[in-house]
Design a protein around this motif. Structure first.
Motif, PDB file in Angstrom:
ATOM      1  N   PRO A 139       2.403 -12.274   1.263  1.00  0.00           N
ATOM      2  CA  PRO A 139       1.350 -11.258   1.295  1.00  0.00           C
ATOM      3  C   PRO A 139       1.928  -9.852   1.402  1.00  0.00           C
ATOM      4  CG  PRO A 139       0.781 -13.089   2.732  1.00  0.00           C
ATOM      5  CD  PRO A 139       2.209 -13.295   2.315  1.00  0.00           C
ATOM      6  N   LEU A 140       1.204  -8.898   0.827  1.00  0.00           N
ATOM      7  CA  LEU A 140       1.629  -7.507   0.840  1.00  0.00           C
ATOM      8  C   LEU A 140       0.767  -6.691   1.792  1.00  0.00           C
ATOM      9  CD1 LEU A 140       2.052  -6.963  -3.008  1.00  0.00           C
ATOM     10  CD2 LEU A 140       3.894  -7.124  -1.316  1.00  0.00           C
ATOM     11  N   LEU A 141       1.377  -5.745   2.481  1.00  0.00           N
ATOM     12  CA  LEU A 141       0.614  -4.806   3.280  1.00  0.00           C
ATOM     13  C   LEU A 141      -0.041  -3.794   2.358  1.00  0.00           C
ATOM     14  CD1 LEU A 141       3.134  -4.367   6.191  1.00  0.00           C
ATOM     15  CD2 LEU A 141       0.745  -5.036   6.479  1.00  0.00           C
ATOM     16  N   SER A 142      -1.219  -3.327   2.749  1.00  0.00           N
ATOM     17  CA  SER A 142      -1.950  -2.420   1.863  1.00  0.00           C
ATOM     18  C   SER A 142      -2.838  -1.479   2.663  1.00  0.00           C
ATOM     19  CB  SER A 142      -2.823  -3.229   0.896  1.00  0.00           C
ATOM     20  OG  SER A 142      -3.898  -3.848   1.591  1.00  0.00           O
ATOM     21  N   THR A 143      -3.216  -0.397   1.992  1.00  0.00           N
ATOM     22  CA  THR A 143      -4.193   0.535   2.556  1.00  0.00           C
ATOM     23  C   THR A 143      -4.829   1.312   1.424  1.00  0.00           C
ATOM     24  OG1 THR A 143      -4.560   2.180   4.296  1.00  0.00           O
ATOM     25  CG2 THR A 143      -2.647   2.510   2.890  1.00  0.00           C
ATOM     26  N   THR A 144      -5.952   1.917   1.708  1.00  0.00           N
ATOM     27  CA  THR A 144      -6.664   2.723   0.728  1.00  0.00           C
ATOM     28  C   THR A 144      -5.788   3.866   0.230  1.00  0.00           C
ATOM     29  OG1 THR A 144      -8.722   2.253   1.886  1.00  0.00           O
ATOM     30  CG2 THR A 144      -8.746   4.093   0.338  1.00  0.00           C
ATOM     31  N   ALA A 145      -5.808   4.103  -1.066  1.00  0.00           N
ATOM     32  CA  ALA A 145      -5.048   5.206  -1.651  1.00  0.00           C
ATOM     33  C   ALA A 145      -5.903   6.460  -1.591  1.00  0.00           C
ATOM     34  CB  ALA A 145      -4.651   4.879  -3.089  1.00  0.00           C
ATOM     35  N   ALA A 146      -5.905   7.092  -0.414  1.00  0.00           N
ATOM     36  CA  ALA A 146      -6.705   8.300  -0.219  1.00  0.00           C
ATOM     37  C   ALA A 146      -5.955   9.252   0.694  1.00  0.00           C
ATOM     38  CB  ALA A 146      -8.064   7.950   0.381  1.00  0.00           C
ATOM     39  N   LEU A 147      -5.633  10.415   0.173  1.00  0.00           N
ATOM     40  CA  LEU A 147      -5.029  11.460   0.983  1.00  0.00           C
ATOM     41  C   LEU A 147      -6.113  12.122   1.842  1.00  0.00           C
ATOM     42  CD1 LEU A 147      -2.718  12.920  -1.782  1.00  0.00           C
ATOM     43  CD2 LEU A 147      -1.957  11.714   0.263  1.00  0.00           C
ATOM     44  N   PRO A 148      -5.736  12.859   2.879  1.00  0.00           N
ATOM     45  CA  PRO A 148      -6.734  13.430   3.782  1.00  0.00           C
ATOM     46  C   PRO A 148      -7.821  14.257   3.097  1.00  0.00           C
ATOM     47  CG  PRO A 148      -4.560  13.587   4.763  1.00  0.00           C
ATOM     48  CD  PRO A 148      -4.361  13.084   3.367  1.00  0.00           C
ATOM     49  N   ASP A 149      -7.507  14.887   1.964  1.00  0.00           N
ATOM     50  CA  ASP A 149      -8.501  15.716   1.275  1.00  0.00           C
ATOM     51  C   ASP A 149      -8.959  15.097  -0.044  1.00  0.00           C
ATOM     52  OD1 ASP A 149      -6.060  15.963   0.087  1.00  0.00           O
ATOM     53  OD2 ASP A 149      -6.187  18.127  -0.257  1.00  0.00           O
ATOM     54  N   ASP A 150      -8.989  13.749  -0.085  1.00  0.00           N
ATOM     55  CA  ASP A 150      -9.287  13.026  -1.327  1.00  0.00           C
ATOM     56  C   ASP A 150     -10.741  12.602  -1.488  1.00  0.00           C
ATOM     57  OD1 ASP A 150      -6.986  13.104  -2.717  1.00  0.00           O
ATOM     58  OD2 ASP A 150      -6.360  11.054  -2.315  1.00  0.00           O
TER      59      ASP A 150
END
Length: 206
Positions: A139-150
């Motif tokens: 399994p791969l670790l993951s997170t939303t691809a969103a910068l603070p101002d995205d």
């Protein structure tokens, strides 16, 4: 310099997936299409990639990340699922649903160090993501691809995500636009009935 690799969204080319998997094993941070927008993924062993994600997204060190699994058998090794949760999990996956579950005692050492009692798990329903997990063989670790101002950047739009993220990641697997997301989040970590923490873009059947 980042690599933007065009892959087929339904039948991803094996050699391209294997090359991306090798980069992940070496510690790369990858932008990958899923069934709920483009997502950042990295190897469980890569502290450097995780620290980059924390800096980019302005997250603290206790922020929980989600594990992307290829199958129920992998999820069952990482989390404890009682009969009720197992049936619900099986009915909604693979798909754009993230489950918060009690962590298993067999959690890998790297993840145990966070002393987490719960873990976020999902099985994505996208051929590219599935092929990548299979190629890495874990399994791969993951997170939303969103910068603070995205707030206004659509995570399903390949061109918009490339413009925003190519300078920050090592590899982008570009399979064109994908479903928009977000995922639904279901908390099944307690003794009570599972609770919907977030309703995603696809309606839940309950």
């Amino acid at each position: 310099m980042s690599d933007r690799v065009e892959v087929h969204p339904v039948n991803p080319q094996g050699r391209l997936i294997e090359a991306a998997a090798e980069r992940l094993v070496e510690g790369a941070l990858v932008l990958c299409p899923t069934d709920a927008g483009y997502t950042l993924v990295w190897s469980q062993a890569s502290r450097d990639a995780e620290e980059r994600v924390q800096r980019l997204r302005a997250l603290d060190t206790k922020h929980p990340f989600t594990l992307l699994c290829a199958a129920m058998s992998e999820a069952g090794r990482l989390a404890r699922l009682d009969n009720r949760t197992f049936q619900l999990f099986r009915s909604l996956t693979p798909g754009p649903c993230t489950f918060i579950l009690p962590a298993s005692p067999e959690l890998p050492r790297r993840l145990k160090q966070s002393k987490r009692r719960t873990i976020g798990i999902r099985i994505p329903d996208h051929p590219v993501t599935q092929a990548l997990i299979a190629a890495v063989r874990e399994p791969l670790l993951s997170t939303t691809a969103a910068l603070p101002d995205d707030e206004d950047v659509p995570s399903h739009d390949a061109e918009a995500m490339a413009e925003r993220w190519l300078r920050h990641v090592d590899v982008m697997l570009d399979a064109g636009d994908c479903p928009p997301g977000p995922t639904s989040i279901i908390d099944a970590s307690g003794k009570d009935e599972p609770q919907v923490v977030r309703q995603g873009f696809q309606p839940l059947p309950f």
